[in-house]
Design a protein around this motif. Structure first.
Motif, mmCIF file in Angstrom:
data_model
loop_
_atom_site.group_PDB
_atom_site.id
_atom_site.type_symbol
_atom_site.label_atom_id
_atom_site.label_comp_id
_atom_site.label_asym_id
_atom_site.label_seq_id
_atom_site.Cartn_x
_atom_site.Cartn_y
_atom_site.Cartn_z
ATOM 1 N N ALA A 56 17.132 62.268 8.735
ATOM 2 C CA ALA A 56 16.737 60.863 8.852
ATOM 3 C C ALA A 56 17.932 59.945 8.592
ATOM 4 O O ALA A 56 18.152 58.959 9.302
ATOM 5 C CB ALA A 56 15.601 60.555 7.881
ATOM 6 N N GLN A 95 10.760 59.704 12.603
ATOM 7 C CA GLN A 95 10.807 58.756 13.705
ATOM 8 C C GLN A 95 10.567 57.327 13.220
ATOM 9 O O GLN A 95 11.196 56.387 13.702
ATOM 10 C CB GLN A 95 9.763 59.132 14.757
ATOM 11 C CG GLN A 95 10.067 60.439 15.488
ATOM 12 C CD GLN A 95 9.201 60.611 16.727
ATOM 13 O OE1 GLN A 95 8.519 59.688 17.147
ATOM 14 N NE2 GLN A 95 9.219 61.815 17.302
ATOM 15 N N GLY A 117 6.539 62.680 11.512
ATOM 16 C CA GLY A 117 6.433 61.315 12.023
ATOM 17 C C GLY A 117 7.236 60.316 11.226
ATOM 18 O O GLY A 117 7.736 59.326 11.774
ATOM 19 N N ILE A 154 12.049 54.746 20.313
ATOM 20 C CA ILE A 154 12.414 55.961 19.568
ATOM 21 C C ILE A 154 11.644 57.157 20.117
ATOM 22 O O ILE A 154 12.184 58.255 20.287
ATOM 23 C CB ILE A 154 12.139 55.773 18.063
ATOM 24 C CG1 ILE A 154 13.125 54.736 17.472
ATOM 25 C CG2 ILE A 154 12.253 57.085 17.321
ATOM 26 C CD1 ILE A 154 14.577 55.133 17.530
ATOM 27 N N ALA A 155 10.380 56.946 20.422
ATOM 28 C CA ALA A 155 9.565 58.049 20.939
ATOM 29 C C ALA A 155 10.057 58.525 22.302
ATOM 30 O O ALA A 155 9.853 59.689 22.671
ATOM 31 C CB ALA A 155 8.103 57.607 21.040
ATOM 32 N N GLY A 198 13.134 59.001 23.198
ATOM 33 C CA GLY A 198 14.246 59.941 23.072
ATOM 34 C C GLY A 198 15.615 59.285 23.152
ATOM 35 O O GLY A 198 15.762 58.080 23.402
ATOM 36 N N ASN A 248 20.302 60.200 11.534
ATOM 37 C CA ASN A 248 19.827 59.403 12.668
ATOM 38 C C ASN A 248 20.144 57.917 12.473
ATOM 39 O O ASN A 248 20.529 57.218 13.418
ATOM 40 C CB ASN A 248 18.320 59.586 12.852
ATOM 41 C CG ASN A 248 17.974 60.925 13.474
ATOM 42 O OD1 ASN A 248 18.800 61.553 14.123
ATOM 43 N ND2 ASN A 248 16.742 61.373 13.247
ATOM 44 N N PRO A 268 9.336 51.476 17.960
ATOM 45 C CA PRO A 268 8.634 52.767 17.927
ATOM 46 C C PRO A 268 8.551 53.426 19.304
ATOM 47 O O PRO A 268 8.772 54.635 19.435
ATOM 48 C CB PRO A 268 7.242 52.393 17.396
ATOM 49 C CG PRO A 268 7.460 51.122 16.628
ATOM 50 C CD PRO A 268 8.517 50.388 17.388
ATOM 51 N N LEU A 305 15.159 63.821 17.066
ATOM 52 C CA LEU A 305 13.835 63.300 16.733
ATOM 53 C C LEU A 305 12.707 64.273 17.054
ATOM 54 O O LEU A 305 11.654 64.253 16.404
ATOM 55 C CB LEU A 305 13.592 61.987 17.492
ATOM 56 C CG LEU A 305 14.558 60.836 17.169
ATOM 57 C CD1 LEU A 305 14.373 59.713 18.170
ATOM 58 C CD2 LEU A 305 14.332 60.342 15.754
ATOM 59 N N SER A 306 12.873 65.119 18.047
ATOM 60 C CA SER A 306 11.775 65.991 18.472
ATOM 61 C C SER A 306 11.514 67.071 17.437
ATOM 62 O O SER A 306 12.426 67.611 16.807
ATOM 63 C CB SER A 306 12.128 66.628 19.827
ATOM 64 O OG SER A 306 13.299 67.411 19.712
ATOM 65 N N ALA A 327 13.714 55.990 11.858
ATOM 66 C CA ALA A 327 14.639 55.599 12.925
ATOM 67 C C ALA A 327 14.226 54.260 13.527
ATOM 68 O O ALA A 327 15.071 53.400 13.819
ATOM 69 C CB ALA A 327 14.692 56.680 13.990
ATOM 70 N N ALA A 328 12.892 54.072 13.707
ATOM 71 C CA ALA A 328 12.415 52.802 14.251
ATOM 72 C C ALA A 328 12.718 51.648 13.296
ATOM 73 O O ALA A 328 13.080 50.545 13.721
ATOM 74 C CB ALA A 328 10.915 52.883 14.524
#
Length: 405
Positions: free
Chosen positions: A267, A171, A168, A198-199, A201, A270, A195, A163-164, A174-175
């Motif tokens: 994506a 992510q 945006g 996911i942020a 990690g 993930n 959210p 994700l890093s 993924a959320a």
């Protein structure tokens, strides 16, 4: 000294407390129920199994310390549980003292002596109801392998969720996948903040997904208290629900896109990691519940083994090396445990009474002189077969029963 006296011990003892022997009685026989019919000169009898052997021993406590001996004997009689009786003729026998089974008699004509009469019943250890037992070794190994399986999916998510440094929308995708996984039936799951998770990690995501597959996060599952840890009673329905969740989560894994952009491919990857991660945690929970379950029959244990092992085998097709080995070890441990469990359980079978038979009589016919199985049968037969009246089952209708172990 005659031969029979030469073979007899001068004392008998209970829990090591000796009593000088004077005489003893033994009663034995069969448990017979008499059926009496009004207006008829016919008496029917029914054999309900072997009656317990009952010993009655008489003797004397002698000496200056006779009252100290009496206290030791009283303590031996009133101690809970089976006791070792050393019989004058029969040697060591495990017995239980009958209610009011000890009688002590004192006399002013016989100082320094207490007359003793003891009545006890033979304790047949092989036919006792099963009580709490130590956790079987196979259960321990299956539980450990199942927990290790969850640990391997922790590492799988931390290793593969990327994700890093990405846009945006990756992510956000993924959320959205995490939201979709939390909406899966059969459970109403207390939602995680997708959210924010996911942020945080990969490790945080893994911990959050693993927390979804625990009883305390379940709002309503039939047969399970969602506010308490899984116990042996709730383990079986929880295992079934966890397997359902594992299948549905795995089905949500997106298919890789050929020819797409790098970010689009990441994506999708993930999404597959999240779906397979939740599926893996559900499989781990199902395997742990299967290890703790207490099925009532061999058929239920075998069906549970088939369901869990099939789900683990299916997951192995899509697994990487690390999770593959964890899945294989959990599968082997669960199969070993449930195979051993099934071997010690009764089988479900059909039994057809030839004549009108009250449930209590049927239980005695089926289970003989095993008191635990008889009591279980008296409760189980009406519930299992939905009898309209437990005293009068329908003649000729087959009844589902548990075989005698």
């Amino acid at each position: 000294m005659s031969t029979w006296k030469g073979k007899a011990r001068p004392t008998w003892s209970l829990r090591g407390v000796p009593v000088w022997w004077t005489e003893n009685d033994l009663t034995a026989g069969r448990r017979i129920v008499e059926h009496k019919y009004p207006g008829q000169d016919v008496l029917g009898t029914e054999d309900m199994g072997r009656a317990p052997r009952r010993f009655t021993l008489s003797g004397e406590l002698l000496g200056a310390d006779v009252f100290e001996q009496q206290e030791r004997l009283l303590k031996a009689v009133e101690t809970k549980g089976p006791a070792k009786l050393v019989h004058p003729y029969m040697g060591e026998i495990m017995v239980v003292v009958a209610e009011s089974g000890l009688s002590l008699r004192y006399s002013t004509k016989e100082g320094g002596m207490v007359s003793v009469r003891l009545t006890c019943v033979r304790h047949d250890q092989s036919r006792q109801a099963a009580g709490p037992t130590a956790q079987p070794a196979t259960e321990i190994l299956a539980s450990r392998a199942s927990v290790s399986l969850g640990d391997s999916f922790d590492a799988f998510i931390a290793r593969n969720l990327r994700l890093s440094g990405l846009p945006g929308w990756v992510q956000a995708a993924a959320a959205a996948t995490l939201d979709g996984l939390q909406a899966l039936p059969p459970w109403t799951i207390a939602r995680l903040a997708s959210p924010e998770l996911i942020a945080a990690g990969g490790p945080a995501v893994a911990a959050g997904l693993r927390a979804l597959v625990t009883p305390t996060r379940i709002a309503s599952v039939e047969g399970i208290d969602g506010t308490a840890p899984i116990d042996a009673v709730g383990a079986l329905p929880f295992a079934r629900q966890a397997l359902t969740l594992a299948t549905r989560a795995a089905a949500m894994a997106p298919v890789s896109l050929v020819g797409g952009t790098a970010n689009r491919t990441l994506a999708l990857a993930n999404g597959a990691v999240l779906a397979r991660g939740l599926s893996g945690f559900a499989l781990s929970a199902a395997a742990q519940a299967a290890a703790r379950a207490r099925p009532e029959s061999a058929q239920i244990a075998e069906a549970l083994m088939g369901s869990v092992s099939s789900a683990l085998t299916e997951a192995m097709w899509e697994a990487d090396d690390d999770t593959y080995h964890a899945l294989a070890q959990a599968r082997a441990a669960v199969i070993t445990h449930l195979t051993a469990t099934a071997a010690g359980l009764p089988q479900r079978t059909l039994w057809t009474p030839e004549a009108p038979t009250p449930v209590m009589t049927a239980a005695h016919r089926l289970y003989g002189d095993d008191p635990a199985m008889v009591l279980r049968g008296i409760e189980d037969l009406p519930a299992r077969n939905r009898l309209r009246h437990p005293l009068f089952p329908e003649t000729g209708a087959p009844l589902e029963v548990l075989s005698h172990v």
